[in-house]
Design an enzyme around this catalytic site. Structure first.
Site, PDB file in Angstrom:
ATOM      1  CE  LYS A 148       5.245  -7.065   6.668  1.00 54.32           C
ATOM      2  NZ  LYS A 148       6.330  -7.648   6.103  1.00 54.32           N
TER       3      LYS A 148
HETATM    4  C1  LIG Z   1       5.850  -1.629   4.637  1.00 56.73           C
HETATM    5  C2  LIG Z   1       5.541  -2.691   3.638  1.00 56.73           C
HETATM    6  N1  LIG Z   1       4.833  -2.719   2.685  1.00 56.73           N
HETATM    7  C3  LIG Z   1       4.575  -3.630   1.784  1.00 56.73           C
HETATM    8  C4  LIG Z   1       5.408  -4.821   2.023  1.00 56.73           C
HETATM    9  C5  LIG Z   1       5.150  -6.005   1.198  1.00 56.73           C
HETATM   10  O1  LIG Z   1       4.311  -7.189   1.579  1.00 56.73           O
HETATM   11  P1  LIG Z   1       4.918  -8.643   1.384  1.00 56.73           P
HETATM   12  O2  LIG Z   1       5.978  -9.236   1.654  1.00 56.73           O
HETATM   13  O3  LIG Z   1       3.460  -9.522   1.717  1.00 56.73           O
HETATM   14  O4  LIG Z   1       4.737  -8.768  -0.349  1.00 56.73           O
HETATM   15  C6  LIG Z   1       5.929  -4.971   3.430  1.00 56.73           C
HETATM   16  C7  LIG Z   1       6.735  -6.267   3.417  1.00 56.73           C
HETATM   17  O5  LIG Z   1       7.601  -6.360   4.259  1.00 56.73           O
HETATM   18  C8  LIG Z   1       6.239  -3.817   3.975  1.00 56.73           C
HETATM   19  O6  LIG Z   1       6.901  -4.085   5.263  1.00 56.73           O
END
Ligand SMILES: Cc1ncc(COP(=O)(O)O)c(C=O)c1O
Length: 405
Positions: A186
Site C-alpha cells: 500500500k
Molecule cells: C480494497 C481493499 N480492502 C481491504 C483490503 C485488506 O487490507 P489488508 O491486506 O491490510 O488486510 C485490501 C488489501 O489489499 C484492499 O485492497
C-alpha cells in the site's frame, strides 16, 4: 501502491526506538516503555494529517473493516451493498460480523454504480460500502444522497487510497467510518496494519475496545479493565506502528511523485485516440497510485494484455477481469460457500444469489480496463520508455484489428 519503494533510515530509527525499550505491545508497561507510544503517535498523526477526529489502528485493513462494521452495529442478517470490483477482503469482513454481502455493479469510476445500488436496497439494507479502488474515488455525492434518502450507513473502504481526497476531504473520512490498509503493497506500509477513521466519538470508542478484546482502557491495570463488549485481538504492534509513522511522514512526497508520474503516463497513453480513462469524480484528489484506462472492446483488451506479456511489460499492468482476487467473476470459493465453518442460512442464500447474478454491466467495464501501477522510483527516461513500449503494443493490436475488420 509503493510505500516500500522508499524505505530507509527513517523507518529503521523508529523501529530501533521500540527495540531499545523492548516494549512491543501498544498497551500497558507504562514505566518500561519510557514514554514511547508509537501506535498512539501514529493514530494522532493520521487523524491530524487526514483531517478526521479519530483514527484507530488495527492489525490489517481486513480487521479494520470488521472493526468498523462492529462499531457501526452491523451484524447478523444486515445487508451491506458493496461493489463487484474490490479485493475479496471487503466481502470477508462483511461475512465476519455475520452480515450479508449484496454485490452491486461498478461503472467507469471502478466502484459502485449508483443506479445498481438503488436497485439493491431492501428493508434489510444497513450500509453502503463503496471501495475506493486503485487510489481514486467513488461517486460520493450520489452515494451520500442515497444513504440520506434511505437512512443507511456509509462505510468507505479506502484501503487502497490513503491520501486521496474528495472535495478536499480525505477518502475514509467522508462516511460514518472509513478504513485504510497499511499492508506491504500500500501507499503507506507498516508491513501489516490498518486503521479505522471516523468523526464519531461513539464509533471510535467502540473500535478502541473491539480491537482489544473489549478492554475499556480506562485504567493502567489491564487486568482490572472492564469489558463492556465482546471484542477480539485486532491490535497493531508497536514495531509495525513505528514503521508506519516513518512512512506516513513521507506521504506528501509519495503523493507528489505518484501524481506527477501518473500524469506523465496519462499524457503518453492519451496519444492513442481509442484509449479512454477512468471517471474520477474529483481529479485533484486522485492519489495517483494507478492509472486506469479502457480500450474499446474486451477482445482488444485481451489482445493487448497478451501483447504486453509477449513484450515482457505485463508486470505492473493489472487486468482485473482475469484476476482471482479482485473481481467477482473468479470468486468461486465465495459463490459456492466454501467456508471452514458454517455460514448462516442468510449468508449462504446471498452466495447463491451472487453465483447466479448477472454481472454483464460490470463485465462490460472490467473486461476493457487495465490499471497500470505507478512507481515512485521511475526515472523520467524509464517512464518514457515504459509508455512508448505500451503504446507500441496497443497500436499494433489496434491496427491488426483494423486490418481484419
Ligand atoms: C480494497 C481493499 N480492502 C481491504 C483490503 C485488506 O487490507 P489488508 O491486506 O491490510 O488486510 C485490501 C488489501 O489489499 C484492499 O485492497
Amino acid at each position: 501502491m509503493p510505500g516500500f519503494e522508499f524505505f530507509g533510515a527513517e523507518e529503521r530509527k523508529e523501529v530501533n526506538d521500540v527495540l531499545e525499550t523492548g516494549i512491543l505491545m501498544r498497551y500497558g508497561f507504562d514505566g518500561p516503555r519510557k514514554g514511547m507510544w508509537k501506535a498512539k503517535e501514529l493514530e494522532k498523526t493520521l487523524s491530524d494529517r487526514l483531517g478526521c477526529a479519530y483514527a484507530q489502528l488495527t492489525s490489517s485493513g481486513t480487521t479494520a473493516l470488521t472493526t468498523a462494521m462492529a462499531a457501526l452495529g452491523i451484524g447478523a442478517g444486515d445487508e451491506v451493498i458493496m461493489p463487484s470490483f474490490t479485493f475479496v477482503a471487503s466481502v470477508e469482513a462483511v461475512l465476519s460480523v455475520g452480515a450479508v454481502p449484496v454485490v452491486a455493479d461498478v461503472d467507469e469510476t471502478l466502484t459502485l454504480r449508483p443506479d445498481s445500488v438503488r436497485a439493491a436496497i431492501t428493508p434489510r439494507t444497513k450500509c453502503i460500502m463503496p471501495v475506493h479502488m486503485c487510489g481514486s474515488m467513488a461517486d460520493l455525492e450520489a452515494l451520500l444522497a442515497i444513504c440520506k434518502q434511505h437512512n443507511l450507513l456509509l462505510l468507505e473502504d479506502a484501503c487502497q487510497s490513503t491520501g486521496a481526497t474528495w472535495r478536499g476531504r480525505s477518502l475514509g473520512t467522508v462516511g460514518n467510518a472509513g478504513t485504510l490498509s497499511f499492508d506491504f503493497v500500500k501507499t503507506v506500509t507498516c508491513g501489516e496494519g490498518g486503521a479505522v477513521l471516523t468523526n464519531d466519538q461513539y464509533v471510535f470508542e467502540k473500535c478502541d475496545q473491539f480491537t482489544d478484546h473489549g478492554h475499556d482502557h480506562k485504567g493502567v491495570d489491564r487486568g482490572a479493565d472492564e469489558h463492556p463488549y465482546l471484542g477480539y485481538n485486532f491490535r497493531i504492534s508497536e514495531l509495525h506502528a513505528a514503521v508506519g509513522l516513518a512512512q506516513l511522514r513521507k506521504l506528501d512526497r509519495f503523493l507528489e511523485i505518484q501524481r506527477r508520474n501518473q500524469q506523465a503516463l496519462h499524457a503518453i497513453l492519451a496519444t492513442v485516440p481509442e484509449i479512454t480513462f477512468r471517471t474520477v469524480p474529483d481529479p485533484a484528489g486522485d492519489s495517483g497510485t494507478f492509472l486506469s484506462w479502457f480500450l474499446p472492446t474486451a477482445d482488444i483488451t485481451q489482445a493487448v494484455v497478451e501483447g504486453f506479456r509477449a513484450a515482457g511489460i505485463l508486470p505492473g499492468n493489472f487486468y482485473w477481469f482475469n484476476n482471482n482476487w479482485h473481481y467477482v467473476r473468479k470468486w468461486h470459493h465465495l459463490k459456492e460457500g466454501h467456508s471452514l465453518y458454517a455460514l448462516s442460512p442468510e449468508q449462504l442464500d446471498a452466495m447463491e444469489v451472487i453465483r447466479h447474478q448477472d454481472f454483464s454491466v460490470s463485465d462490460a467495464v472490467m473486461s476493457r480496463c487495465i490499471s497500470t501501477a505507478i512507481s515512485l522510483s521511475w526515472t523520467d527516461a524509464q517512464l518514457q520508455e515504459k509508455g512508448a513500449a505500451m503504446v507500441s503494443v496497443i497500436q499494433s493490436v489496434l491496427s491488426s484489428v483494423g486490418a481484419t475488420a
